[in-house]
Every structure is written in structure tokens, then in C-alpha cells.
Design a protein around this motif. Sequence first.
Motif, PDB file in Angstrom:
ATOM      1  N   THR A 133       7.924   4.557  -3.718  1.00 58.98           N
ATOM      2  CA  THR A 133       8.055   3.780  -2.489  1.00 58.98           C
ATOM      3  C   THR A 133       6.765   2.990  -2.281  1.00 58.98           C
ATOM      4  N   GLU A 134       6.914   1.701  -2.002  1.00 60.44           N
ATOM      5  CA  GLU A 134       5.761   0.834  -1.748  1.00 60.44           C
ATOM      6  C   GLU A 134       5.770   0.392  -0.298  1.00 60.44           C
ATOM      7  N   LEU A 135       4.625   0.522   0.360  1.00 62.02           N
ATOM      8  CA  LEU A 135       4.424  -0.019   1.696  1.00 62.02           C
ATOM      9  C   LEU A 135       3.473  -1.204   1.576  1.00 62.02           C
ATOM     10  N   VAL A 136       3.931  -2.366   1.996  1.00 58.88           N
ATOM     11  CA  VAL A 136       3.134  -3.589   1.903  1.00 58.88           C
ATOM     12  C   VAL A 136       2.576  -3.885   3.294  1.00 58.88           C
ATOM     13  N   TRP A 137       1.285  -3.635   3.454  1.00 59.61           N
ATOM     14  CA  TRP A 137       0.642  -3.754   4.764  1.00 59.61           C
ATOM     15  C   TRP A 137       0.108  -5.163   4.971  1.00 59.61           C
ATOM     16  N   ASN A 138       0.363  -5.700   6.149  1.00 58.14           N
ATOM     17  CA  ASN A 138      -0.124  -7.017   6.545  1.00 58.14           C
ATOM     18  C   ASN A 138      -1.545  -6.858   7.063  1.00 58.14           C
ATOM     19  N   VAL A 139      -2.531  -7.289   6.269  1.00 61.67           N
ATOM     20  CA  VAL A 139      -3.923  -7.124   6.671  1.00 61.67           C
ATOM     21  C   VAL A 139      -4.533  -8.436   7.168  1.00 61.67           C
ATOM     22  N   SER A 140      -3.691  -9.464   7.304  1.00 63.51           N
ATOM     23  CA  SER A 140      -4.150 -10.747   7.842  1.00 63.51           C
ATOM     24  C   SER A 140      -3.043 -11.316   8.723  1.00 63.51           C
ATOM     25  N   PRO A 141      -2.820 -10.721   9.904  1.00 63.79           N
ATOM     26  CA  PRO A 141      -1.650 -11.082  10.714  1.00 63.79           C
ATOM     27  C   PRO A 141      -1.636 -12.519  11.210  1.00 63.79           C
ATOM     28  N   ALA A 142      -2.783 -13.210  11.189  1.00 61.38           N
ATOM     29  CA  ALA A 142      -2.811 -14.604  11.630  1.00 61.38           C
ATOM     30  C   ALA A 142      -2.557 -15.573  10.488  1.00 61.38           C
ATOM     31  N   HIS A 143      -2.458 -15.075   9.254  1.00 62.25           N
ATOM     32  CA  HIS A 143      -2.308 -15.974   8.107  1.00 62.25           C
ATOM     33  C   HIS A 143      -0.896 -16.561   8.078  1.00 62.25           C
ATOM     34  N   PRO A 150       7.062  -7.895   8.938  1.00 59.83           N
ATOM     35  CA  PRO A 150       6.644  -6.623   9.535  1.00 59.83           C
ATOM     36  C   PRO A 150       5.496  -5.996   8.760  1.00 59.83           C
ATOM     37  N   SER A 151       4.797  -5.079   9.416  1.00 60.22           N
ATOM     38  CA  SER A 151       3.749  -4.320   8.745  1.00 60.22           C
ATOM     39  C   SER A 151       3.972  -2.840   9.015  1.00 60.22           C
ATOM     40  N   LYS A 217      11.730 -12.068   0.751  1.00 63.47           N
ATOM     41  CA  LYS A 217      12.162 -13.469   0.773  1.00 63.47           C
ATOM     42  C   LYS A 217      11.365 -14.257   1.811  1.00 63.47           C
ATOM     43  N   ARG A 218      11.081 -13.641   2.946  1.00 60.73           N
ATOM     44  CA  ARG A 218      10.308 -14.330   3.987  1.00 60.73           C
ATOM     45  C   ARG A 218       8.884 -14.590   3.507  1.00 60.73           C
ATOM     46  N   VAL A 219       8.258 -13.628   2.840  1.00 56.80           N
ATOM     47  CA  VAL A 219       6.906 -13.851   2.311  1.00 56.80           C
ATOM     48  C   VAL A 219       6.895 -15.040   1.359  1.00 56.80           C
ATOM     49  N   LEU A 220       7.863 -15.096   0.448  1.00 55.46           N
ATOM     50  CA  LEU A 220       7.888 -16.189  -0.524  1.00 55.46           C
ATOM     51  C   LEU A 220       8.138 -17.530   0.150  1.00 55.46           C
TER      52      LEU A 220
END
Length: 256
Positions: A133-143, A150-151, A217-220
Motif C-alpha cells: 500500500t502506498e500513501l502519497v502525501w501532499n507536502v506542497s499544498p499550495a503548488h 487529497p493528502s 489522473k488529477r495529479v497528471l
Amino acid sequence: MNSPIRVTVWGENFHEHSDRDRAGMAERYPQGMHGAIAAGLSELLGDQVEVRTATLDQPEHGLTDEVLASTDVLTWWGHARHAAVDDAVVEKVHRRVLGGMGLLALHSAHFSKIFIKLMGTTCSLQWRNSADTELVWNVSPAHPISQGVPSPIVIDEQEMYGEYFDIPAPDEQVFLSTFSGGEVFRSGCTWRRGKGKVFYFSPGDQEYPVYHHPDIKRVLANAVQWARPDQAADFVAPQVVNEPAPYLAGGKAIRA
């Protein structure tokens, strides 16, 4: 009104046809991984993009001069056939990036010739393919790339990529992943190279349906919008200039 972003989705298109992977790939990605990525961009961005695909098996790997000249953002997914990519094509892509084209390097594209050429390092890492299981954390929420994401993004099954990841220090760290085995990985990084923008995003192993994940898909889609060339981009790579005489001599202008 801004013109559509011209996106070329490049895929190795090897696992889709290999004896070992063909059946599973047909189930996960009936239109190929490149087809799934292209469909996700069209779904989320609509008229904001013009999307086409290109694959390794096409003449010039689908990246002819005409195609590259009409590409604003290139996405690149490769894994098993990095060595088969023609160096001349890599050189053309490299020059285009330096001139302003955006590049999204996806998953195992960290070992692609183009990414290594742009980074100047080995781009090596640790890995384990055991459906972590991978959790992809958003460490730059303003980018811009992390907007509406989501994070963390939760990916139930994915190949583990872990540190140390031999890349230059990113200009911006957007995502950091953790895995059920305890590993961490810099999974979303950006750089400027010449006039072009580069984004590396690691989720997307061929054995899992990651590119159907709505948050991926949203990230891309966000990354394509971020990586589009600046309006003033001329797609000419920076080059050596033979500078004429100075503008000033003795405090007076001598050249207009």
C-alpha cells in the motif's frame, strides 16, 4: 483565450504485447497504459488539451520532428526497453525540453535515457514489487500540481520505490510517499531545465491499475497544466552567443 495544450503521451507499449504480461495488461489497460493516461487527461481537461499518443514501436518511436514541433508537454512511461530508445530521438527530445517543452517522467521513466540525461545522475533507487500500500502525501499544498488532490492519496497496491533516490535536489518537492513496508520516497519532484519544466511522478507500475485512480489522473492533469510552456517560449534551446563590442565605453553608449 489560451490555445489548447498539445500533449503527446509516450508509452513503451511493451508489456501490452509481451507473452508474460499480455493477458493481465489487456484486463487492466485494454487501450494500453498510454491510452489510459491519454483518456484521463482528456476526461479531466476536455477542450483545454489536444492529446495524442506515441509508442516505441512506431518509426522514430512516434516522436518525429513534426510531432515534437507540435508538442507542448510530453509524458513518458518506460520500463523494460529503455536501451532500445534511439539516442538520436533522445537528443531531439532533450533539445525540445531545453527550448521550453514540458516533460512528465512517470514511474520507471526514472531510468529512461531522457530523464537521466536531464538529471545528470544515475537516478537509481530501491524497489520491491509485493503489492504494498502506498500513501502519497501532499507536502506542497499550495503548488499547482497538488490542487484538488487529497493528502494522502491511497493506492491499495503498488510497487514500492524507496530511498535513496539518486536525483539532483528537486527545485520543488510536491509529493512524498510512504509504504506499508516502512519505506519513504520522494515521489513527486519538479525541476527547470533550460526553458522547460520537468515533473517526475512515481506511482504507476504496469502490474496495477494505478492510471485509472481518480486522484492519480488529477495529479497528471494538474502537471500537464503546470508544465505547459511559458507564453514567451520560442522552443529554441539556450546557446552560445558571440557577443559584439560592449554597450558602454568610457561611460558612453556605443551600440544601440
